[in-house]
Design a protein around this motif. Structure first.
Motif, PDB file in Angstrom:
ATOM      1  N   GLY A 164       0.686  -1.187   0.041  1.00 59.99           N
ATOM      2  CA  GLY A 164       0.128  -0.014  -0.214  1.00 59.99           C
ATOM      3  C   GLY A 164       0.835   1.262  -0.103  1.00 59.99           C
ATOM      4  O   GLY A 164       0.478   2.213   0.405  1.00 59.99           O
ATOM      5  N   GLY A 165       1.973   1.332  -0.461  1.00 58.62           N
ATOM      6  CA  GLY A 165       2.876   2.347  -0.754  1.00 58.62           C
ATOM      7  C   GLY A 165       3.709   2.862   0.490  1.00 58.62           C
ATOM      8  O   GLY A 165       4.736   3.670   0.424  1.00 58.62           O
ATOM      9  N   GLU A 200      12.889  -2.059  -8.139  1.00 60.09           N
ATOM     10  CA  GLU A 200      12.067  -2.104  -9.521  1.00 60.09           C
ATOM     11  C   GLU A 200      12.294  -0.884 -10.303  1.00 60.09           C
ATOM     12  O   GLU A 200      12.506   0.064  -9.506  1.00 60.09           O
ATOM     13  CB  GLU A 200      10.467  -2.252  -9.017  1.00 60.09           C
ATOM     14  CG  GLU A 200       9.965  -3.547  -8.565  1.00 60.09           C
ATOM     15  CD  GLU A 200       8.703  -3.679  -8.409  1.00 60.09           C
ATOM     16  OE1 GLU A 200       7.982  -2.598  -8.553  1.00 60.09           O
ATOM     17  OE2 GLU A 200       8.046  -4.455  -7.727  1.00 60.09           O
ATOM     18  N   VAL A 202      10.911   1.938 -12.259  1.00 62.85           N
ATOM     19  CA  VAL A 202       9.691   2.757 -12.457  1.00 62.85           C
ATOM     20  C   VAL A 202       8.772   2.606 -13.261  1.00 62.85           C
ATOM     21  O   VAL A 202       9.357   2.866 -14.601  1.00 62.85           O
ATOM     22  CB  VAL A 202      10.016   4.455 -11.839  1.00 62.85           C
ATOM     23  CG1 VAL A 202       8.595   5.192 -11.888  1.00 62.85           C
ATOM     24  CG2 VAL A 202      10.652   4.464 -10.650  1.00 62.85           C
ATOM     25  N   HIS A 208      -3.738   1.331 -12.240  1.00 59.37           N
ATOM     26  CA  HIS A 208      -3.804   0.171 -11.279  1.00 59.37           C
ATOM     27  C   HIS A 208      -4.999  -0.673 -11.513  1.00 59.37           C
ATOM     28  O   HIS A 208      -6.286   0.025 -11.232  1.00 59.37           O
ATOM     29  CB  HIS A 208      -3.884   0.781  -9.703  1.00 59.37           C
ATOM     30  CG  HIS A 208      -3.972  -0.119  -8.763  1.00 59.37           C
ATOM     31  ND1 HIS A 208      -3.780   0.028  -7.428  1.00 59.37           N
ATOM     32  CD2 HIS A 208      -4.413  -1.404  -8.760  1.00 59.37           C
ATOM     33  CE1 HIS A 208      -3.969  -0.823  -6.700  1.00 59.37           C
ATOM     34  NE2 HIS A 208      -4.307  -1.725  -7.492  1.00 59.37           N
ATOM     35  N   LEU A 279      -0.073  -3.199 -12.405  1.00 61.52           N
ATOM     36  CA  LEU A 279       0.499  -2.142 -12.868  1.00 61.52           C
ATOM     37  C   LEU A 279       0.171  -2.189 -14.393  1.00 61.52           C
ATOM     38  O   LEU A 279       0.674  -3.214 -15.038  1.00 61.52           O
ATOM     39  CB  LEU A 279       1.801  -1.307 -12.623  1.00 61.52           C
ATOM     40  CG  LEU A 279       1.854  -0.979 -11.106  1.00 61.52           C
ATOM     41  CD1 LEU A 279       3.407  -0.575 -11.011  1.00 61.52           C
ATOM     42  CD2 LEU A 279       1.108  -0.148 -10.582  1.00 61.52           C
ATOM     43  N   LEU A 289       1.844  -6.757  -9.278  1.00 63.58           N
ATOM     44  CA  LEU A 289       2.478  -5.911  -8.265  1.00 63.58           C
ATOM     45  C   LEU A 289       2.401  -6.561  -6.832  1.00 63.58           C
ATOM     46  O   LEU A 289       3.322  -6.575  -6.196  1.00 63.58           O
ATOM     47  CB  LEU A 289       1.607  -4.681  -8.118  1.00 63.58           C
ATOM     48  CG  LEU A 289       2.317  -3.216  -7.408  1.00 63.58           C
ATOM     49  CD1 LEU A 289       3.303  -3.037  -8.267  1.00 63.58           C
ATOM     50  CD2 LEU A 289       1.190  -2.202  -7.631  1.00 63.58           C
TER      51      LEU A 289
END
Ligand code: MV4
Length: 496
Positions: A164-165, A200, A202, A208, A279, A289
């Motif tokens: 979740g970031g 990773e 970008v 999403h 993604l 992801l």
């Protein structure tokens, strides 16, 4: 089928689950904390069990208290909903040990997919596309440098235990790699008790898109298509829809992403409902992801277009029934869209706005589904996520769903707390949104396009004046000198 099921959750999802149980002829047990004594879920359930004080750690996150309640009320199964204990493999295991069915995947599948590195490895082994990057945690700076060089900057450092970031950092140049790597791993250690970080490439302005899957204990596994969840604010989803606008233009993408999701699920020996997140870049390349091993907040949009009840299938599967729907039986009709109605103030950085709901009129009518956890007089607690309700609509096509959603939003009337209802109507009116040109950068673009007349006409007029005035003054030698502080600020902003 089960005789009695405990719902170890609260709010709108508590209500959703209790309703499904009643429809299936299963008795329901709601659990509640001090803050939720007068909740809608408690009033709708057949039985209720008090957990304790409001903080989650003393109530909805407390495994011992929930299993105690389950024992006292003699339930056959526990549905965890989303959040709280829903993705905790120790909880799933503790349920089994207490001879209570956990309505969700096996603890082992949760573990395999819970760590992002292990999920990535599994996806690679299963032949599903992942974002180019490392398969192992970064060992040291030299290795990180050579990996980042071969991927090409910018790169992302991600915490293996994150999600979740959280614990994610972008590195644009090699000279920043050492310090960002140090920050990322110490942050990961602090936040997750695990300092592992991987790299990773970008993906720029991705969409999403997630795929819903269902698997039974007899080897049957199907996907129910996608949900487009690109409209997010600080990793919090705001609007979700099915079909994704990109699938409307390229229908074969659904099948390819669906097959990739099933390969990953099969490799994880997954059962019950789950989601594979991807993604999708501008050229419609897609990359796995992470996985969500639970029922998701946005599941209603899938239910509206497929006509399937995900909670019903979760319960049937957990009981041991066979999936009687084959992949060929799944079809997608029309378009569904959902807004998350929050007690928050869009005019004050979306700060939570808990409090007592005085007046309430909720939308209804054709094509509208409202999953709500509130009623007039209810006090929205400050202890939990301030999600009030999910407003989902169905229409025969995307334009009709948008029109219907706007109509339903206009019917809302809530007093006593601030909500994001009016904000959604602005988003729905946005030309980029209506055209389906979505990406995770959508809201940033929306905020910069948006000119709120009441606020920004005034500030733009002030800024124009400031700029004009500032040119009548000598260039400030240092801030605050020659030109007053706010004028210097206005000039800097306007000349930027
Ligand atoms: C990315 C990415 C771009 N490239 N990974 C954010 C949450 C976490 N689940 C993964 N996230 C991202 N990973 C690569 N290689 C962009 C994001 C991202 C994002 C992803 C999904 C939804 C919203 C997002 C908002 C900002 C960044």
């Amino acid at each position: 089928m089960f005789g009695k099921v405990l719902v170890s959750n609260r709010g709108e999802i508590g209500v959703r689950l209790i309703r499904a149980l009643r429809e299936l002829g299963i008795r329901s047990v709601a659990v509640y904390s001090d803050a939720d004594q007068a909740s809608l879920a408690v009033s709708l359930a057949d039985e209720a069990a008090y957990l304790g004080p409001s903080p989650s750690t003393e109530s909805y996150l407390n495994i011992g208290k929930i299993l105690d309640a389950a024992g006292r009320h003699r339930v056959d199964a526990i549905h965890p909903g989303y959040g709280f204990l829903s993705e905790n493999p120790d909880f799933a295991e503790a349920c089994s040990n207490a001879r209570i069915v956990f309505v969700g995947p096996p603890a082992e599948a949760i573990r395999r997919l819970g760590s992002k590195i292990s999920a990535r490895k599994l996806a690679i082994a299963a032949g599903a596309p992942v974002v180019p990057g490392t398969e192992q945690p970064v060992a040291d700076l030299d290795q990180a440098k050579s990996i980042a060089r071969s991927l090409g900057y910018p790169v992302l450092l991600k915490a293996s235990a994150g999600g979740g970031g959280k614990g994610m950092r972008q590195v644009d140049r090699e000279q920043d790699l050492a310090s960002t790597l140090r920050d990322a791993s110490s942050e990961a250690q602090r936040a997750f008790g695990n300092s592992e970080v991987y790299i990773e490439k970008v993906v720029v302005e991705p969409r999403h898109i997630e795929i819903q899957i269902l698997g039974d204990h007899h080897g049957n596994l199907i996907h129910l298509g996608e949900r487009e969840c690109s409209i997010q604010r600080r990793h919090q989803k705001v609007i979700e829809e099915c079909p994704s606008p990109v699938m409307l233009a390229y229908p074969e993408l659904r099948q390819r992403m669906g097959e990739a999701a099933l390969r990953i699920a099969r490799a994880a020996a997954y059962t019950n409902a789950g989601t594979m997140e991807f993604l999708v870049d501008r050229d419609r390349n897609f990359y796995f992801l992470e996985s969500n091993t639970r029922l998701q907040v946005e599941h209603p949009v899938t239910e509206l277009v497929t006509g399937l009840d995900l909670v019903e299938w979760q319960l049937r599967i957990a009981f041991g029934e066979r999936l009687t729907i084959s992949q060929e039986d799944v079809s997608w009709s029309g378009s569904a869209m959902e807004c998350r109605i929050y007690a928050e103030d869009p005019d004050n950085s979306f700060m939570p706005s808990p409090g007592r709901i005085e007046h309430l009129r909720e939308p209804s009518g054709p094509g509208v589904r409202l999953d709500s956890g509130i009623y007039p007089g209810f006090t929205v607690p400050l202890d939990y996520d301030p999600l009030l309700a999910k407003l989902a609509v169905w229409g025969p096509a995307r334009e009709r769903a948008i029109g219907r959603l706007d109509r339903a939003l206009a019917e809302y009337s809530i007093s006593g707390i601030r909500t994001n209802v009016a904000f959604f109507r602005e988003v729905l009116a946005d030309a980029e949104f209506r055209a389906g040109r979505l990406s995770t950068a959508f809201l940033d673009g929306f905020f910069s396009r948006r000119t709120k007349p009441d606020v920004s006409l005034e500030s733009e007029a002030a800024a124009a004046l400031a700029l004009a005035a500032s040119f009548a003054q000598p260039e400030p030698a240092a801030s605050g000198e020659g030109v007053s502080g706010w004028l210097a600020e206005a000039r800097r902003n306007l000349l930027r």
